[in-house]
Design a protein around this motif. Structure first.
Motif, PDB file in Angstrom:
ATOM      1  N   TYR A   2      39.343 -27.773-104.936  1.00 24.36           N
ATOM      2  CA  TYR A   2      39.503 -26.604-103.908  1.00 24.36           C
ATOM      3  C   TYR A   2      39.862 -25.158-104.376  1.00 24.36           C
ATOM      4  O   TYR A   2      39.809 -24.675-106.022  1.00 24.36           O
ATOM      5  N   SER A   4      37.274 -23.172-103.707  1.00 25.54           N
ATOM      6  CA  SER A   4      36.144 -23.076-104.790  1.00 25.54           C
ATOM      7  C   SER A   4      35.085 -22.520-103.677  1.00 25.54           C
ATOM      8  O   SER A   4      33.235 -22.125-104.386  1.00 25.54           O
ATOM      9  N   CYS A   5      34.010 -24.195-103.440  1.00 24.46           N
ATOM     10  CA  CYS A   5      32.998 -24.299-102.930  1.00 24.46           C
ATOM     11  C   CYS A   5      32.477 -23.394-101.574  1.00 24.46           C
ATOM     12  O   CYS A   5      33.583 -23.181-101.027  1.00 24.46           O
ATOM     13  N   TYR A 154      36.509 -37.528-101.702  1.00 25.55           N
ATOM     14  CA  TYR A 154      36.529 -35.732-100.984  1.00 25.55           C
ATOM     15  C   TYR A 154      37.921 -36.171-100.136  1.00 25.55           C
ATOM     16  O   TYR A 154      38.372 -36.920-100.091  1.00 25.55           O
ATOM     17  N   CYS A 158      40.657 -30.848 -98.198  1.00 26.05           N
ATOM     18  CA  CYS A 158      40.097 -29.919 -98.968  1.00 26.05           C
ATOM     19  C   CYS A 158      40.076 -29.076 -98.503  1.00 26.05           C
ATOM     20  O   CYS A 158      39.370 -28.711 -97.160  1.00 26.05           O
ATOM     21  N   GLY A 197      32.318 -28.111-103.757  1.00 19.25           N
ATOM     22  CA  GLY A 197      31.848 -29.351-104.565  1.00 19.25           C
ATOM     23  C   GLY A 197      32.607 -29.686-106.066  1.00 19.25           C
ATOM     24  O   GLY A 197      33.208 -28.359-106.664  1.00 19.25           O
ATOM     25  N   ASP A 198      31.803 -30.191-107.029  1.00 12.46           N
ATOM     26  CA  ASP A 198      32.469 -30.400-108.224  1.00 12.46           C
ATOM     27  C   ASP A 198      31.290 -30.697-108.913  1.00 12.46           C
ATOM     28  O   ASP A 198      31.046 -31.409-108.931  1.00 12.46           O
ATOM     29  N   ARG A 228      37.998 -31.444-110.037  1.00 10.29           N
ATOM     30  CA  ARG A 228      38.831 -32.703-109.835  1.00 10.29           C
ATOM     31  C   ARG A 228      38.178 -33.916-110.709  1.00 10.29           C
ATOM     32  O   ARG A 228      39.275 -34.547-110.280  1.00 10.29           O
ATOM     33  N   HIS A 256      42.513 -30.065-110.998  1.00  9.96           N
ATOM     34  CA  HIS A 256      43.310 -30.033-109.623  1.00  9.96           C
ATOM     35  C   HIS A 256      44.110 -31.158-109.336  1.00  9.96           C
ATOM     36  O   HIS A 256      44.056 -32.303-109.153  1.00  9.96           O
TER      37      HIS A 256
HETATM   38  S1  SF4 Z   1      37.057 -31.858-105.212  1.00 12.86           S
HETATM   39 FE1  SF4 Z   1      35.612 -31.686-103.146  1.00 12.86          FE
HETATM   40  S2  SF4 Z   1      36.906 -32.283-102.098  1.00 12.86           S
HETATM   41 FE2  SF4 Z   1      38.236 -32.514-103.788  1.00 12.86          FE
HETATM   42  S3  SF4 Z   1      39.347 -30.430-103.445  1.00 12.86           S
HETATM   43 FE3  SF4 Z   1      37.586 -30.141-104.493  1.00 12.86          FE
HETATM   44  S4  SF4 Z   1      35.516 -29.279-103.012  1.00 12.86           S
HETATM   45 FE4  SF4 Z   1      37.206 -30.311-101.444  1.00 12.86          FE
END
Ligand code: SF4
Length: 455
Positions: A2, A4-5, A154, A158, A197-198, A228, A256
């Motif tokens: 969250y 972040s991307c 996902y 998000c 993304g992660d 996450r 998160h």
């Molecule tokens: S883990 Fe992925 S889908 Fe979940 S909030 Fe972060 S970027 Fe969005």
């Protein structure tokens, strides 16, 4: 993660393999109790197996949750906003409906297609702060690197639904080189957040290439990772990964967690491994309607986190992003939660409630109002109980005014003008404790401040 991307929408990225078939779902299974681990599967604790066996299609979802069979309109939602749920995270669903927080955060809802005009794809206008594709430079001393667009799950809430999972790609060598050059040319950036993304869904080697490039820049002091994974894929926190991460200290990780149901034995073990490797852990939650928009739930979450060495860092107001209207709460809900927490829970366990401002304004902290009134000599502030005190300004003017002029029934003006110093609510639990203590001191001979320490 969250907040972040960002898009790394170029032809240069390397796409991962297509997801595998669902192996955890058993036909007819209803997750009244946590889903059983697949029979004869010794792979449950293998993070790659978990990723490969994510729930990704409507059919896979229905075989896991047969009650959704008639909801064919969900296919439209999944087409617009990709779905992925690891078998592990799916196993945390206790009720297959919207009363279950894990269900709500992972299973698509048709409400995602409802979009009032105030919502947009990119409300934080991140693309306008992207001097190099795949890197956001918004604040003076910080930058955020998009290492991947892949997540193991996902999240339905998000903030980057426009990107996350639309393609599952990792940063290219060329793009990393461009980012490195930008950072070298901007020595004012000392803190780099690796995000997506992660990033922890990347292979250890690929992630190490990113960390190594960043660590080679002398002016980069802190590297942070937003993930996450400890919540949705805790088995990814392997010894191999942790060993690699500790080579690039100082590394910080923000995770998160949104709900106490996510604080499982597995997720806490994952956090413990990271903390044991000397990685400070913070948590960024999002305030979500019907999931955690309750003071007591946030209290339980924060107490659970701090007990496990994860410092509650931010509580985000939901962004004005398309597809999340059904998760949004009024700002007043966050203020109410902050009001509840302060005084009741250690400050160590209280996150900062923030709005990430539309138009790229950055994070704005929102607090209950603790300043009641002001004058040139005194500021009147209140505590969580409703006690009001004056704080005399430096220079002694206010203090002198207050001295010797205590009034029996002061109002706020008497405090603000220095005529009185306190308005105390009666019968608070703290007041009761104080009175009991005074009584005890009266009866217990020899107990004085001076006797706090043994001779
Ligand atoms: S883990 Fe992925 S889908 Fe979940 S909030 Fe972060 S970027 Fe969005």
């Amino acid at each position: 993660m969250y907040q972040s991307c960002n898009s790394v929408e170029t032809e240069e990225e390397q796409c991962s393999e297509p997801p595998g078939i669902l192996a955890v779902a058993q036909p007819g299974y209803r997750p009244k109790s946590p889903p059983s681990k697949p029979k004869a599967s010794s792979n449950w604790n293998d993070w790659k197996w978990q990723i490969k066996n994510r729930i990704r299609t409507f059919d896979q979802l229905v075989s896991f949750l047969p009650g959704l069979a008639g909801k064919t309109e969900l296919q439209q939602v999944i087409q617009k906003y990709p779905m992925a749920v690891t078998p592990y995270y799916a196993s945390l669903i206790q009720r297959p409906d919207i009363s279950d927080p894990v269900f709500m955060m992972s299973v698509p809802q048709t409400e995602e297609l409802f979009n009032p005009v105030c919502l947009s794809e990119d409300p934080l206008e991140e693309h306008k702060d992207m001097p190099v594709p795949g890197m956001v430079h918004r604040y003076q001393d910080r930058a955020l690197v998009i290492a991947t667009t892949t997540c193991s799950c996902y999240c339905r809430h998000c903030t980057r639904k426009r990107i996350a999972g639309t393609r599952e790609c990792s940063i290219s060598v060329h793009r990393l080189q461009q980012i490195t050059e930008y950072l070298l040319a901007h020595p004012e950036i000392s803190d780099v957040i690796v995000s997506g993304g992660d990033p922890l869904t990347m292979s250890t080697d690929s992630l190490e290439a990113v960390l190594s490039a960043l660590r080679s820049i002398p002016t980069v002091q802190i590297i942070r990772i937003g993930t996450r994974v400890p919540v949705v894929l805790p088995m990814r926190i392997t010894d191999e990964l942790v060993e690699m991460l500790r080579r690039y200290h100082p590394i910080w990780i923000n995770t998160h967690f949104n709900h106490p149901n996510e604080l499982t034995e597995e997720s806490m073990q994952a956090c413990a491994k990271l903390a044991d490797a000397g990685i400070p852990l913070g948590n960024q939650s999002v305030l979500l309607k019907g999931i955690n928009d309750s003071p007591q739930i946030i209290e339980r979450l924060c107490r659970g986190l701090i007990r496990n060495r994860v410092r509650p860092y931010y509580l985000y107001q939901c962004d004005l992003v398309r597809g999340v209207e059904h998760f949004r709460t009024p700002l007043s809900k966050g203020i109410e939660i902050m009001e509840y927490m302060r005084g009741r829970v250690s400050g160590m366990a209280i996150p900062t409630f923030v709005v990430d401002a539309p138009h790229g304004g950055g994070k704005i902290p929102i607090l209950p109002n603790y300043v009641i009134s002001m004058s040139p000599t005194n500021t009147v502030i209140r505590n969580y109980e409703g006690m009001m005190v004056n704080y005399p300004e430096p220079g002694g003017i206010g203090q002198q005014a207050a001295e010797g002029r205590e009034l029996p029934n002061p109002g706020v003006w008497e405090l603000a003008s220095g005529r009185a110093s306190i308005i105390q609510p009666s019968n608070t639990s703290r007041g009761q404790r104080r009175r009991r203590l005074v009584e005890k001191q009266k009866t217990a001979s020899g107990f004085e401040c001076g006797s706090l320490f043994d001779a």
